[in-house]
Write a protein that holds these residues in place. Structure first.
Motif, PDB file in Angstrom:
ATOM      1  N   ASP A 100       0.839  -1.208   0.000  1.00  0.00           N
ATOM      2  CA  ASP A 100       0.000   0.000   0.000  1.00  0.00           C
ATOM      3  C   ASP A 100       0.869   1.251   0.000  1.00  0.00           C
ATOM      4  O   ASP A 100       0.555   2.245  -0.679  1.00  0.00           O
ATOM      5  N   ALA A 101       1.954   1.229   0.749  1.00  0.00           N
ATOM      6  CA  ALA A 101       2.845   2.388   0.791  1.00  0.00           C
ATOM      7  C   ALA A 101       3.505   2.626  -0.564  1.00  0.00           C
ATOM      8  O   ALA A 101       3.697   3.774  -0.981  1.00  0.00           O
ATOM      9  N   ILE A 102       3.844   1.556  -1.251  1.00  0.00           N
ATOM     10  CA  ILE A 102       4.458   1.698  -2.576  1.00  0.00           C
ATOM     11  C   ILE A 102       3.464   2.283  -3.563  1.00  0.00           C
ATOM     12  O   ILE A 102       3.778   3.225  -4.311  1.00  0.00           O
ATOM     13  N   PRO A 111       6.568   7.995   1.513  1.00  0.00           N
ATOM     14  CA  PRO A 111       8.001   7.942   1.841  1.00  0.00           C
ATOM     15  C   PRO A 111       8.296   6.861   2.882  1.00  0.00           C
ATOM     16  O   PRO A 111       7.562   6.722   3.870  1.00  0.00           O
ATOM     17  N   ILE A 112       9.365   6.111   2.648  1.00  0.00           N
ATOM     18  CA  ILE A 112       9.737   4.976   3.498  1.00  0.00           C
ATOM     19  C   ILE A 112      11.158   5.192   4.007  1.00  0.00           C
ATOM     20  O   ILE A 112      12.026   5.666   3.268  1.00  0.00           O
ATOM     21  N   VAL A 113      11.409   4.814   5.260  1.00  0.00           N
ATOM     22  CA  VAL A 113      12.763   4.872   5.812  1.00  0.00           C
ATOM     23  C   VAL A 113      13.119   3.493   6.358  1.00  0.00           C
ATOM     24  O   VAL A 113      12.299   2.833   6.998  1.00  0.00           O
ATOM     25  N   ILE A 114      14.322   3.059   6.083  1.00  0.00           N
ATOM     26  CA  ILE A 114      14.844   1.785   6.568  1.00  0.00           C
ATOM     27  C   ILE A 114      15.763   2.063   7.745  1.00  0.00           C
ATOM     28  O   ILE A 114      16.666   2.895   7.655  1.00  0.00           O
ATOM     29  N   SER A 115      15.549   1.356   8.838  1.00  0.00           N
ATOM     30  CA  SER A 115      16.413   1.470  10.010  1.00  0.00           C
ATOM     31  C   SER A 115      17.258   0.208  10.106  1.00  0.00           C
ATOM     32  O   SER A 115      16.723  -0.885  10.268  1.00  0.00           O
ATOM     33  N   GLY A 116      18.576   0.363   9.992  1.00  0.00           N
ATOM     34  CA  GLY A 116      19.450  -0.794   9.921  1.00  0.00           C
ATOM     35  C   GLY A 116      20.334  -0.966  11.129  1.00  0.00           C
ATOM     36  O   GLY A 116      20.113  -0.385  12.193  1.00  0.00           O
ATOM     37  N   ASP A 117      21.361  -1.798  10.952  1.00  0.00           N
ATOM     38  CA  ASP A 117      22.339  -2.066  12.001  1.00  0.00           C
ATOM     39  C   ASP A 117      23.718  -1.799  11.430  1.00  0.00           C
ATOM     40  O   ASP A 117      23.885  -1.617  10.219  1.00  0.00           O
ATOM     41  N   TYR A 118      24.751  -1.828  12.299  1.00  0.00           N
ATOM     42  CA  TYR A 118      26.085  -1.407  11.862  1.00  0.00           C
ATOM     43  C   TYR A 118      27.040  -2.569  11.626  1.00  0.00           C
ATOM     44  O   TYR A 118      28.247  -2.408  11.746  1.00  0.00           O
ATOM     45  N   ASP A 119      26.510  -3.757  11.305  1.00  0.00           N
ATOM     46  CA  ASP A 119      27.396  -4.853  10.906  1.00  0.00           C
ATOM     47  C   ASP A 119      27.087  -5.257   9.466  1.00  0.00           C
ATOM     48  O   ASP A 119      26.248  -4.638   8.804  1.00  0.00           O
ATOM     49  N   ALA A 120      27.766  -6.297   8.968  1.00  0.00           N
ATOM     50  CA  ALA A 120      27.611  -6.669   7.558  1.00  0.00           C
ATOM     51  C   ALA A 120      26.213  -7.181   7.252  1.00  0.00           C
ATOM     52  O   ALA A 120      25.683  -6.940   6.164  1.00  0.00           O
ATOM     53  N   VAL A 128      16.645  -1.079   0.304  1.00  0.00           N
ATOM     54  CA  VAL A 128      16.601   0.131  -0.537  1.00  0.00           C
ATOM     55  C   VAL A 128      16.531  -0.252  -2.017  1.00  0.00           C
ATOM     56  O   VAL A 128      15.682   0.265  -2.762  1.00  0.00           O
ATOM     57  N   CYS A 129      17.403  -1.143  -2.461  1.00  0.00           N
ATOM     58  CA  CYS A 129      17.399  -1.545  -3.877  1.00  0.00           C
ATOM     59  C   CYS A 129      16.091  -2.231  -4.247  1.00  0.00           C
ATOM     60  O   CYS A 129      15.514  -1.967  -5.314  1.00  0.00           O
ATOM     61  N   GLY A 130      15.630  -3.131  -3.374  1.00  0.00           N
ATOM     62  CA  GLY A 130      14.409  -3.867  -3.674  1.00  0.00           C
ATOM     63  C   GLY A 130      13.188  -2.977  -3.739  1.00  0.00           C
ATOM     64  O   GLY A 130      12.357  -3.103  -4.643  1.00  0.00           O
ATOM     65  N   LEU A 131      13.060  -2.057  -2.788  1.00  0.00           N
ATOM     66  CA  LEU A 131      11.897  -1.170  -2.782  1.00  0.00           C
ATOM     67  C   LEU A 131      11.910  -0.239  -3.982  1.00  0.00           C
ATOM     68  O   LEU A 131      10.864   0.009  -4.605  1.00  0.00           O
ATOM     69  N   ARG A 132      13.066   0.264  -4.332  1.00  0.00           N
ATOM     70  CA  ARG A 132      13.138   1.123  -5.523  1.00  0.00           C
ATOM     71  C   ARG A 132      12.783   0.340  -6.776  1.00  0.00           C
ATOM     72  O   ARG A 132      12.088   0.843  -7.663  1.00  0.00           O
ATOM     73  N   ALA A 133      13.236  -0.911  -6.846  1.00  0.00           N
ATOM     74  CA  ALA A 133      12.915  -1.738  -8.010  1.00  0.00           C
ATOM     75  C   ALA A 133      11.422  -2.050  -8.078  1.00  0.00           C
ATOM     76  O   ALA A 133      10.856  -2.184  -9.172  1.00  0.00           O
ATOM     77  N   LEU A 134      10.778  -2.149  -6.918  1.00  0.00           N
ATOM     78  CA  LEU A 134       9.342  -2.423  -6.888  1.00  0.00           C
ATOM     79  C   LEU A 134       8.509  -1.193  -7.210  1.00  0.00           C
ATOM     80  O   LEU A 134       7.285  -1.295  -7.363  1.00  0.00           O
ATOM     81  N   GLY A 135       9.151  -0.028  -7.304  1.00  0.00           N
ATOM     82  CA  GLY A 135       8.433   1.184  -7.682  1.00  0.00           C
ATOM     83  C   GLY A 135       8.084   2.103  -6.542  1.00  0.00           C
ATOM     84  O   GLY A 135       7.220   2.982  -6.681  1.00  0.00           O
ATOM     85  N   ALA A 136       8.740   1.928  -5.388  1.00  0.00           N
ATOM     86  CA  ALA A 136       8.462   2.808  -4.250  1.00  0.00           C
ATOM     87  C   ALA A 136       8.868   4.239  -4.569  1.00  0.00           C
ATOM     88  O   ALA A 136       9.694   4.498  -5.448  1.00  0.00           O
ATOM     89  N   GLY A 137       8.295   5.179  -3.826  1.00  0.00           N
ATOM     90  CA  GLY A 137       8.663   6.583  -3.976  1.00  0.00           C
ATOM     91  C   GLY A 137       9.981   6.836  -3.271  1.00  0.00           C
ATOM     92  O   GLY A 137      10.957   6.113  -3.459  1.00  0.00           O
ATOM     93  N   ALA A 138      10.018   7.840  -2.403  1.00  0.00           N
ATOM     94  CA  ALA A 138      11.256   8.170  -1.690  1.00  0.00           C
ATOM     95  C   ALA A 138      11.585   7.068  -0.689  1.00  0.00           C
ATOM     96  O   ALA A 138      10.744   6.674   0.124  1.00  0.00           O
ATOM     97  N   SER A 150      13.527  12.353   8.266  1.00  0.00           N
ATOM     98  CA  SER A 150      13.653  12.073   6.830  1.00  0.00           C
ATOM     99  C   SER A 150      12.368  12.380   6.078  1.00  0.00           C
ATOM    100  O   SER A 150      12.359  12.420   4.845  1.00  0.00           O
ATOM    101  N   GLY A 151      11.275  12.587   6.801  1.00  0.00           N
ATOM    102  CA  GLY A 151       9.993  12.853   6.156  1.00  0.00           C
ATOM    103  C   GLY A 151       9.200  11.606   5.842  1.00  0.00           C
ATOM    104  O   GLY A 151       8.119  11.683   5.238  1.00  0.00           O
ATOM    105  N   ALA A 152       9.691  10.448   6.252  1.00  0.00           N
ATOM    106  CA  ALA A 152       9.018   9.185   5.957  1.00  0.00           C
ATOM    107  C   ALA A 152       7.778   9.011   6.823  1.00  0.00           C
ATOM    108  O   ALA A 152       7.636   9.633   7.889  1.00  0.00           O
ATOM    109  N   GLN A 153       6.870   8.154   6.351  1.00  0.00           N
ATOM    110  CA  GLN A 153       5.674   7.823   7.122  1.00  0.00           C
ATOM    111  C   GLN A 153       5.643   6.353   7.524  1.00  0.00           C
ATOM    112  O   GLN A 153       4.837   5.953   8.357  1.00  0.00           O
TER     113      GLN A 153
END
Length: 565
Positions: A66-68, A73-82, A92-102, A128-131
């Motif tokens: 629904d968000a896509i 706007p979507i924000v990903i919260s990650g971690d600091y390891d590999a 990020v790559c997957g959501l952009r490929a699926l047609g997400a906005g920001a 970041s302005g994400a919802q």
């Protein structure tokens, strides 16, 4: 305490007759000893477990779809390891490929914010302005951070693989194979794997909504190089499902179809993609991505993985290479100091602290000492918060490290300020003034929980090789029989050999020419083997069968792991 000599045990032979006769006989024997069933031989993507078995994935993927569609706007919260870095890049790559906005991402500063979705990181995400906020490789224990993000107007989807506590966060959806009531058979997905599964389910939701009627449907398999790296680097068990993910990702890398950032990392490391192994994912690519998060900011690692082309990826990969070299130098100094500390130690559980140590590298030092002594080990450094130490620990079979911290916390409330982790690795914070109390409590608990057998390092081998089994054909079969890794160990053999000649390289490594019991003359290499040098006569060793490739030629080589006597 000197380096512990392992007790060598042969693996149970299994039932090789259940496996296809077309397999190389040594590989059949190795597979049988690992309990591999015939149906687990195939590693094609079609055999991956379906996303639908993951609890709440329908709710999470519907929210995300629904968000896509709404271009929220979507924000990903990650971690600091590999694992966290590759998980963010996959998201990020997957959501952009699926047609997400920001689509934006945030990661915590390990030195100021600590692990997970903290209230401070939630504030950063909201700016970041994400919802919609999606956590990757974290969040299952971030009760305050999730609640704060919701108060700031964000909907939250938690994707994680760590063990949950008694209370779950109040997220709109939680996707975690280890949460109560989840029927997903593979409980060993890494954080990046969970995120990949959410993307698969979201694509199915969008397909059902005819979202791809006016745009191309992405091939999410293009993300599997990143999934493979994060899975191996996080040292999760390579069950059949994870072996598929890693095998498919490796195949893409070897075929030259990796993301530009991965290609750039291999180029600066001087490694060939064509011959890359699962072990290389953990020891070549993983540390270079991790180095940024250990010393500075994991964002440089994530940005390298997100690079659109090799030209833009290379400068970032070179920066990561510099971080990794600096990390190695710091680690060497810290490890040498740690080895001096443990010379007279006979404790069942080890705690180490030096005021000069780097907070981002203590986990590596704990790992090295754990491997050397076969003892659960914590290493500590001063945190940026005055009067506080941060520790990172590694454990051995028989002692669940997070449970050990929970037990100490129950025995001495307030001793530990914060803690988290899982069976083999955990972290904590405590007041520097109470370090000795914790060290004594940890040593006492380890002595109570671990018996003599558990404290004896045991190495399981696949027996001896003889005659025609010492061949390039055998080495090639074993090389191609992977991916090998945690829970599906690389073949390891043992044998007695006559030492024909040797030479020491760089005052550290030993190159032997050995004669087998059957009279074959074989080259052998023992990296970091100077401590176990055997100058004459015979030696009894554990080894891996390897292929030495040099200037277009191939030759058989034994890689010695331990010289036993």
């Amino acid at each position: 305490m000197s380096r512990q000599r392992p007790r060598v045990l042969a693996r149970a032979p299994g039932q090789p007759q259940a496996l296809p006769a077309s397999l190389h006989p040594v590989l059949r024997r190795v597979y049988a000893a690992r309990g591999l069933a015939p149906e687990q031989l195939a590693l094609d993507a079609a055999r991956l477990q379906a996303p639908t078995a993951l609890k709440q994935i329908d709710t999470a993927s519907a929210l995300l779809a629904d968000a896509i569609v709404a271009q929220t706007p979507i924000v990903i919260s990650g971690d600091y390891d590999a694992d966290g870095a590759t998980g963010v890049a996959v998201a990020v790559c997957g959501l952009r490929a699926l047609g997400a906005g920001a689509v934006h991402y945030v990661v915590p500063d390990r030195f100021r914010m600590g692990y997970g979705l903290s209230p401070a990181l939630a504030e950063l995400a909201a700016r970041s302005g994400a919802q919609l906020l999606i956590t990757v490789d974290a969040g299952i224990s971030s009760l305050e951070g999730v609640a704060h993000a919701q108060r700031l107007g964000l909907k939250v989807i938690v994707t994680d693989h760590h063990l949950p506590g008694s209370v779950l966060p109040s997220a709109e959806a939680i996707v975690n194979p280890n949460q109560p009531g989840c029927g997903f058979a593979s409980k060993h997905l890494a954080g990046v794997g969970v995120m990949f599964y959410l993307l698969l389910a979201t694509r199915a939701q969008l397909r059902a909504q005819n979202w791809f009627a006016t745009r191309s449907e992405p091939n999410l398999a293009e993300l599997l190089d990143l999934v493979a790296i994060g899975t191996v680097a996080d040292v999760v068990r390579l069950d059949h499902n994870n072996r598929i993910l890693v095998a498919q990702g490796l195949a893409r890398i070897r075929a030259g179809r990796a993301r530009p950032g991965v290609q750039a990392l291999l180029q600066v490391a001087g490694r060939s993609a064509e011959r890359l192994s699962a072990t290389d994912l953990g020891f070549v690519l993983g540390p270079r991505i991790n180095a940024a998060g250990r010393l500075e900011d994991i964002r440089s690692g994530i940005d390298c993985l997100l690079a659109a082309d090799l030209q833009s990826a290379l400068p970032m990969a070179q920066e990561l290479e510099r971080y990794n070299r600096e990390r190695r130098a710091i680690e060497t100094d810290m490890r040498e100091t740690a080895e001096l500390m443990i010379e007279d130690s006979d404790a069942a559980g080890i705690c180490l602290f030096d005021e000069s140590w780097h907070e981002g590298v203590v986990g590596l030092v704990a790992s090295r000492i754990k491997e050397r002594l076969h003892r659960p080990t914590f290493a500590f450094a001063r945190a940026q918060e005055a009067g506080v130490l941060k520790g990172s620990g590694r454990s051995i079979a028989g002692l669940h490290l997070r449970d050990a911290l929970a037990a100490i916390d129950a025995q001495a409330p307030g001793l530990i300020l914060r803690y988290g982790g899982h069976a083999m690795a955990a972290g904590l914070s405590l007041a520097e003034a109470r370090y000795e109390q914790f060290a004594q409590s940890f040593a006492a608990l380890c002595a109570q929980w671990l018996d003599e057998d558990a404290l004896q390092l045991q190495v399981h081998t696949d027996g001896e090789l003889r005659g025609e089994e010492f061949s390039l054909d055998t080495a090639r079969a074993l090389e191609q029989g992977g991916p090998w890794g945690q829970g599906f160990p690389e073949p390891l053999f043992e044998g007695r050999f006559e030492v024909q000649s040797l030479r020491v390289l760089k005052e550290l490594h030993v190159k032997y020419r050995l004669r087998s019991a059957d009279g074959q003359s074989i080259e052998a290499m023992h990296f970091n083997g100077i401590e176990q040098l055997r100058e004459r006569g015979s030696l009894h060793a554990t080894y891996r069968l390897a292929i030495n490739r040099w200037q277009g030629s191939e030759s058989l080589e034994l890689q010695l792991l331990d010289v036993l006597d």
